[in-house]
Design a protein around this motif. Structure first.
Motif, mmCIF file in Angstrom:
data_model
loop_
_atom_site.group_PDB
_atom_site.id
_atom_site.type_symbol
_atom_site.label_atom_id
_atom_site.label_comp_id
_atom_site.label_asym_id
_atom_site.label_seq_id
_atom_site.Cartn_x
_atom_site.Cartn_y
_atom_site.Cartn_z
ATOM 1 N N ASN A 32 0.791 -1.275 0.156
ATOM 2 C CA ASN A 32 -0.025 -0.039 0.068
ATOM 3 C C ASN A 32 1.045 1.293 -0.095
ATOM 4 N N ALA A 33 2.105 1.238 0.851
ATOM 5 C CA ALA A 33 2.836 2.358 0.934
ATOM 6 C C ALA A 33 3.666 2.577 -0.481
ATOM 7 N N ALA A 34 3.756 1.548 -1.119
ATOM 8 C CA ALA A 34 4.455 1.771 -2.589
ATOM 9 C C ALA A 34 3.365 2.253 -3.587
ATOM 10 N N SER A 35 2.223 1.681 -3.373
ATOM 11 C CA SER A 35 1.156 2.364 -4.347
ATOM 12 C C SER A 35 0.807 3.891 -4.131
ATOM 13 N N ALA A 36 1.149 4.396 -2.600
ATOM 14 C CA ALA A 36 0.646 5.742 -2.536
ATOM 15 C C ALA A 36 1.767 6.562 -2.976
ATOM 16 N N THR A 37 3.056 5.917 -2.906
ATOM 17 C CA THR A 37 4.009 6.867 -3.324
ATOM 18 C C THR A 37 4.520 6.688 -4.956
ATOM 19 N N ALA A 38 3.867 5.816 -5.842
ATOM 20 C CA ALA A 38 4.278 5.423 -6.908
ATOM 21 C C ALA A 38 3.906 6.889 -7.950
ATOM 22 N N SER A 39 4.919 6.888 -8.887
ATOM 23 C CA SER A 39 4.794 8.117 -9.862
ATOM 24 C C SER A 39 5.219 7.280 -11.239
ATOM 25 N N MET A 40 4.641 8.063 -12.177
ATOM 26 C CA MET A 40 4.827 7.498 -13.441
ATOM 27 C C MET A 40 5.964 8.267 -14.294
ATOM 28 N N PRO A 41 6.891 7.440 -14.877
ATOM 29 C CA PRO A 41 8.006 8.075 -15.482
ATOM 30 C C PRO A 41 7.682 9.397 -16.351
ATOM 31 N N LYS A 42 8.353 10.411 -16.675
ATOM 32 C CA LYS A 42 7.834 11.447 -17.538
ATOM 33 C C LYS A 42 7.969 10.629 -19.122
ATOM 34 N N ALA A 43 6.639 10.854 -19.860
ATOM 35 C CA ALA A 43 6.746 10.704 -21.279
ATOM 36 C C ALA A 43 7.800 11.356 -22.051
ATOM 37 N N THR B 141 -5.095 -1.792 -17.262
ATOM 38 C CA THR B 141 -3.931 -0.785 -17.580
ATOM 39 C C THR B 141 -4.626 0.630 -18.048
ATOM 40 N N LEU B 142 -4.302 1.530 -17.170
ATOM 41 C CA LEU B 142 -4.768 2.859 -17.420
ATOM 42 C C LEU B 142 -4.165 3.566 -18.443
ATOM 43 N N TYR C 133 8.989 6.476 -22.367
ATOM 44 C CA TYR C 133 9.953 7.294 -21.665
ATOM 45 C C TYR C 133 11.321 7.346 -22.490
ATOM 46 N N ASP C 134 11.493 6.683 -23.311
ATOM 47 C CA ASP C 134 12.694 6.815 -24.383
ATOM 48 C C ASP C 134 12.130 7.878 -25.616
ATOM 49 N N LYS C 135 13.126 8.683 -25.910
ATOM 50 C CA LYS C 135 12.760 9.855 -26.848
ATOM 51 C C LYS C 135 12.594 8.968 -28.322
ATOM 52 N N ASP C 136 13.317 7.854 -28.368
ATOM 53 C CA ASP C 136 13.352 7.008 -29.817
ATOM 54 C C ASP C 136 13.601 5.741 -29.639
ATOM 55 N N TRP C 137 13.689 5.014 -30.796
ATOM 56 C CA TRP C 137 14.147 3.676 -30.741
ATOM 57 C C TRP C 137 15.698 3.514 -30.424
ATOM 58 N N TYR C 138 15.990 2.280 -29.767
ATOM 59 C CA TYR C 138 17.299 1.789 -29.665
ATOM 60 C C TYR C 138 17.470 0.589 -30.633
ATOM 61 N N ILE C 139 18.784 0.570 -31.333
ATOM 62 C CA ILE C 139 19.215 -0.418 -32.338
ATOM 63 C C ILE C 139 20.094 -1.280 -31.600
ATOM 64 N N ARG C 140 20.117 -2.574 -31.543
ATOM 65 C CA ARG C 140 20.914 -3.727 -31.063
ATOM 66 C C ARG C 140 21.407 -4.447 -32.097
#
Length: 321
Positions: A252-263, A294-295, A300-307
């Motif tokens: 519950n504590a983890a849910s209360a403090t969870a935040s989305m990474p910046k898009a 899933t809401l 949070y990556d600006k573009d694709w990465y190539i491997r």
């Protein structure tokens, strides 16, 4: 190539014969040099010992400030109630089954100094709990220690500047610094948290009797704080229930403090594809995530990465988080 190999072998043989001819002299000379070196080393050790700083009763050198080796000195105090670092209570060393167990570790330096990191860093502090038991055989004089529980906490923020560390062993869910604290993080393994949740579960499995434990705090892989306590009782199963309550509190504590990474990227089509892939994953199907919907998804990556293949350079795949 054959000529070169033959030449090398021949040279080695000549050197071997030459050494064999002088081996008697070398042995005599070696014994003489060894005796001289041994005597010199002995004198150096005695000289250093006579000039060494005194050792106090706890086995630590009072003049060596900041040494991380605790050398048997008790630097962890225990209590049945939460400890105020500003006015710590006298250490409790004897507990009964059902008691809460809190700890305060005194550190030789701040965590920031011990790890030599910046103020915004995160460090891993290891907590080891050992069960101290009687020797197995009569000829053994020292008690044996078996690892009872282990946890690694990630510490950051203002806690890095403290010369102490609060360590909850078996806290109550209402009074714990282990979960819901932004400066201290324990890992989660498939809906179960590390740290006091795991500690309490292990204590709940103890058999009736008197048990002694040693707690060691390691910073940068070195022993930094040490303490011991005993706990006795006829039934320790209450700690199993405490473990479950602590885990619920942690979730519950983890849910209360969870935040989305910046898009960093907006792509509605890709986001929809990601949600479809996420819901089609094994983790979602197996119930690893305690969720029904899933809401939102943030890219949070600006573009694709190539491997690429490390030898041929051929593209293996691309990814975006």
């Amino acid at each position: 190539m054959k000529t070169r190999k033959s030449l090398i072998l021949s040279l080695m043989l000549v050197i071997s014969l030459s050494v064999s001819a002088q081996i008697g002299n070398i042995k005599s000379l070696g014994k003489k040099v060894l005796n001289e070196k041994t005597e010199q080393a002995k004198q150096e050790v005695e000289e250093k010992a006579s000039n060494a700083n005194p050792i106090n009763e706890q086995g630590a050198n009072p003049n060596l400030e900041g040494i991380s080796q605790v050398a048997g000195k008790q630097t962890i105090i225990f209590s049945k109630t939460p400890i105020d670092p500003a006015s710590p209570v006298e250490s409790v060393t004897t507990f009964s089954a059902g008691d809460q167990v809190y700890a305060l570790a005194t550190l030789p330096k701040s965590l920031q100094e011990l790890y030599n990191v910046g103020a915004t860093s995160k460090v891993d502090v290891e907590v080891f709990i050992y069960s101290v038991k009687s020797p197995l055989y009569s000829y053994q004089k020292e008690p044996r220690e078996e690892q009872f529980a282990f946890a690694s906490m990630k510490v950051s923020g203002k806690t890095l500047t403290n010369k102490y560390l609060l360590v909850d062993i078996i806290p109550s869910p209402e009074n714990t610094t282990a979960y819901g604290n932004p400066d201290i993080k324990y890992k989660e393994f498939v809906k179960k948290y590390d740290g006091p949740v795991n500690f309490a579960e292990n204590f709940g499995k103890l058999e009736a009797g008197n048990h002694k434990f040693k707690v060691i705090i390691k910073c940068n892989y070195e022993n930094t704080a040490l303490g011991s306590f005993t706990i006795a009782g006829e039934n320790f199963s209450v700690y199993g229930s405490i473990s479950q309550k602590l885990n619920e509190f942690a979730m519950n504590a983890a849910s209360a403090t969870a935040s989305m990474p910046k898009a960093e990227k907006s792509d509605p089509v890709l986001e929809k594809q990601m949600i479809t892939a996420f819901k089609g994953s094994n983790d979602w199907a197996n119930g690893r995530f305690d969720a029904t919907e899933t809401l939102r998804i943030n890219i949070y990556d600006k573009d694709w990465y190539i491997r690429r293949h490390e030898i041929s350079g051929a593209i293996l795949h691309r990814y975006i988080r």
